[in-house]
Write a protein that holds these residues in place. Structure first.
Motif, PDB file in Angstrom:
ATOM      1  N   LEU A   4       1.002  -1.040  -0.196  1.00 33.73           N
ATOM      2  CA  LEU A   4      -0.055  -0.142  -0.169  1.00 33.73           C
ATOM      3  C   LEU A   4       0.773   1.380  -0.119  1.00 33.73           C
ATOM      4  O   LEU A   4       2.143   1.050   0.331  1.00 33.73           O
ATOM      5  N   LEU A   5       0.260   2.454  -0.286  1.00 29.92           N
ATOM      6  CA  LEU A   5       0.909   3.709  -0.147  1.00 29.92           C
ATOM      7  C   LEU A   5       0.843   4.127   1.327  1.00 29.92           C
ATOM      8  O   LEU A   5       0.276   3.704   2.006  1.00 29.92           O
ATOM      9  N   GLU A   6       1.937   4.779   1.510  1.00 30.56           N
ATOM     10  CA  GLU A   6       2.131   5.192   3.105  1.00 30.56           C
ATOM     11  C   GLU A   6       1.218   6.197   3.461  1.00 30.56           C
ATOM     12  O   GLU A   6       0.743   7.096   2.708  1.00 30.56           O
ATOM     13  N   TYR A   7       0.468   6.159   4.703  1.00 34.88           N
ATOM     14  CA  TYR A   7      -0.110   7.158   5.466  1.00 34.88           C
ATOM     15  C   TYR A   7       0.374   8.371   5.363  1.00 34.88           C
ATOM     16  O   TYR A   7       1.658   8.553   5.572  1.00 34.88           O
ATOM     17  N   LEU A  57      -3.931  12.074  15.877  1.00 35.82           N
ATOM     18  CA  LEU A  57      -2.408  12.118  16.286  1.00 35.82           C
ATOM     19  C   LEU A  57      -1.865  12.726  17.485  1.00 35.82           C
ATOM     20  O   LEU A  57      -0.562  12.427  18.027  1.00 35.82           O
ATOM     21  N   LEU A  58      -2.613  13.672  18.049  1.00 34.71           N
ATOM     22  CA  LEU A  58      -2.431  14.274  19.416  1.00 34.71           C
ATOM     23  C   LEU A  58      -2.924  13.553  20.525  1.00 34.71           C
ATOM     24  O   LEU A  58      -2.511  13.977  21.641  1.00 34.71           O
ATOM     25  N   SER A  59      -3.617  12.492  20.239  1.00 36.95           N
ATOM     26  CA  SER A  59      -4.305  11.976  21.456  1.00 36.95           C
ATOM     27  C   SER A  59      -3.483  10.866  22.272  1.00 36.95           C
ATOM     28  O   SER A  59      -3.963  10.552  23.469  1.00 36.95           O
ATOM     29  N   GLY A  60      -2.355  10.556  21.802  1.00 38.28           N
ATOM     30  CA  GLY A  60      -1.361   9.474  22.578  1.00 38.28           C
ATOM     31  C   GLY A  60      -2.248   8.080  22.734  1.00 38.28           C
ATOM     32  O   GLY A  60      -1.602   7.390  23.485  1.00 38.28           O
ATOM     33  N   ARG A  78      -5.711   3.880  18.428  1.00 38.23           N
ATOM     34  CA  ARG A  78      -6.568   4.690  17.299  1.00 38.23           C
ATOM     35  C   ARG A  78      -5.851   5.374  16.207  1.00 38.23           C
ATOM     36  O   ARG A  78      -6.022   5.413  15.203  1.00 38.23           O
ATOM     37  N   ILE A  79      -4.438   5.705  16.846  1.00 35.10           N
ATOM     38  CA  ILE A  79      -3.765   6.185  15.639  1.00 35.10           C
ATOM     39  C   ILE A  79      -3.158   5.185  14.794  1.00 35.10           C
ATOM     40  O   ILE A  79      -3.088   5.499  13.692  1.00 35.10           O
ATOM     41  N   GLU A  80      -2.855   3.861  15.284  1.00 32.27           N
ATOM     42  CA  GLU A  80      -2.540   2.819  14.271  1.00 32.27           C
ATOM     43  C   GLU A  80      -3.756   2.544  13.310  1.00 32.27           C
ATOM     44  O   GLU A  80      -3.599   2.336  12.144  1.00 32.27           O
ATOM     45  N   ALA A  81      -5.062   2.694  13.818  1.00 31.98           N
ATOM     46  CA  ALA A  81      -6.275   2.490  12.956  1.00 31.98           C
ATOM     47  C   ALA A  81      -6.437   3.384  12.071  1.00 31.98           C
ATOM     48  O   ALA A  81      -6.618   3.353  10.908  1.00 31.98           O
ATOM     49  N   SER A 111      -3.647   4.938   4.687  1.00 30.90           N
ATOM     50  CA  SER A 111      -2.829   4.262   3.790  1.00 30.90           C
ATOM     51  C   SER A 111      -4.009   3.768   2.741  1.00 30.90           C
ATOM     52  O   SER A 111      -3.771   3.629   1.529  1.00 30.90           O
ATOM     53  N   LEU A 112      -5.029   2.966   3.135  1.00 32.32           N
ATOM     54  CA  LEU A 112      -5.828   2.380   2.422  1.00 32.32           C
ATOM     55  C   LEU A 112      -6.679   3.324   1.502  1.00 32.32           C
ATOM     56  O   LEU A 112      -6.747   3.269   0.228  1.00 32.32           O
TER      57      LEU A 112
END
Length: 250
Positions: free
Chosen positions: A175-178, A196-199, A203-206, A212-213
Motif C-alpha cells: 500500500l501507499l504510506e499514510y 495524532l495528538l491523542s496519545g 486509535r493512531i494505528e487504526a 493508507s488504504l
C-alpha cells in the motif's frame, strides 16, 4: 554487501555513494560500493567500447569484450556468486519486492550502458537480471542504477537510524504510506489531525491504516488487488469507492 557498478562515467556515482544513507552504510561497514570504468578493459589502443551494429542502423552498440573482461576481473566469493544486473528499458519493472529480494544478496554487479544498446551476448551469457525503473529512455544506466542501489542498501539491517522506517514505507506492505505531520500543531489555518495528538496508540494505528488504504484507493487502486486485506477493510474500501464515484459523478 558488495556492490560494483560498471560504467563509463564513474564520477557520476562518487557523490551519491558518499552521501546520505549510502555513505553512512559504508561508514558502518554494511556495504562496499565501487564504480568500475569498463573502458579500462578495452583491448585496443583507443580503448574503444562501442562499434557500429551488424546489419546497419543508427547508433552505436556496446561491445561484449570490455564488459565481460571487467566482470570477470571482479573479486568474487565462490560461496556467493554475484547477481549481475543489466539496467535496461526492456528489463523487469523494479519494485519494492525486488529490492527486498536483492537486499538478501552479498554481491551485486550493475552494468550501465550508453549509446544505442548492448551486444546481445551480454544479455544472453553474462547477466542474471534485467531491471527497468520505468517506461522511458535515459542517456545511460547510471541514474537508474543509483536509484536501485539506494532502494536496496537502505534495507540492510542498521542502514537506517530507525529500523521501523523501512517497514512503514510506501509499497512495503503493498500500500501507499499514510500521511505524516510534525510541529507546529497549527500552521496557518491547517491543524494536525486530532487523533495524532491523542496519545492513544491503537486509535493512531487504526487511523494510519485507514489513511493508507484511502490514499492507495485514490492514487494507485491497482495495488489493492494484491494487498493483504481483511474482510472488514474490503467492505470499508467498497464504501469509500462508492463515495468517490458519487463525488466524481460517475
Amino acid at each position: 554487501m558488495r556492490v560494483d557498478v560498471l560504467t563509463l562515467f564513474p564520477e557520476m556515482l562518487e557523490g551519491v555513494f558518499g552521501s546520505s544513507i549510502l555513505g553512512k552504510a559504508q561508514e558502518k561497514g554494511l556495504a562496499a560500493l565501487r564504480a568500475v570504468n569498463f573502458r579500462d578493459y578495452a583491448y585496443n589502443k583507443h580503448r574503444t567500447v562501442d562499434d557500429y551494429p551488424y546489419g546497419g542502423g543508427g547508433g552505436m552498440v556496446l561491445k561484449p569484450d570490455p564488459v565481460f573482461a571487467a566482470v570477470e576481473d571482479l573479486p568474487k566469493d565462490p560461496d556467493a556468486p554475484p547477481r549481475i544486473i543489466l539496467m535496461c528499458p526492456q528489463g523487469e519493472p523494479f519494485t519494492q519486492r525486488r529490492a527486498e529480494e536483492l537486499a538478501e544478496q552479498r554481491h551485486l554487479v550493475f552494468i550501465c550502458g550508453h549509446y544505442e544498446g548492448y551486444d546481445e551476448r551480454i544479455r544472453e551469457h553474462l547477466v542474471t537480471d534485467e531491471l527497468s525503473i520505468g517506461d522511458y529512455v535515459l542517456t545511460g544506466g547510471e541514474l537508474p542504477a543509483m536509484v536501485v542501489i539506494d532502494s536496496i542498501v537502505r534495507l540492510l539491517p542498521g542502514a537506517l537510524g530507525n529500523a521501523a522506517s523501512a517497514a512503514s514505507d510506501s509499497f512495503s506492505d503493498g500500500l501507499l504510506e499514510y500521511p505524516h505531520y510534525t510541529r507546529p500543531e497549527r500552521y496557518r489555518q491547517w491543524d494536525v489531525p486530532e487523533v495524532l495528538l491523542s496519545g492513544h496508540h491503537g486509535r493512531i494505528e487504526a487511523w494510519r491504516r485507514e489513511q493508507s488504504l484511502l490514499r492507495t484507493l485514490r492514487r494507485r487502486p491497482e495495488l489493492l488487488e494484491r494487498a493483504q486485506l481483511s474482510e472488514r477493510e474490503r467492505a470499508w474500501l467498497a464504501e469509500q469507492r462508492r463515495s468517490i464515484e458519487l463525488e466524481s459523478g460517475e
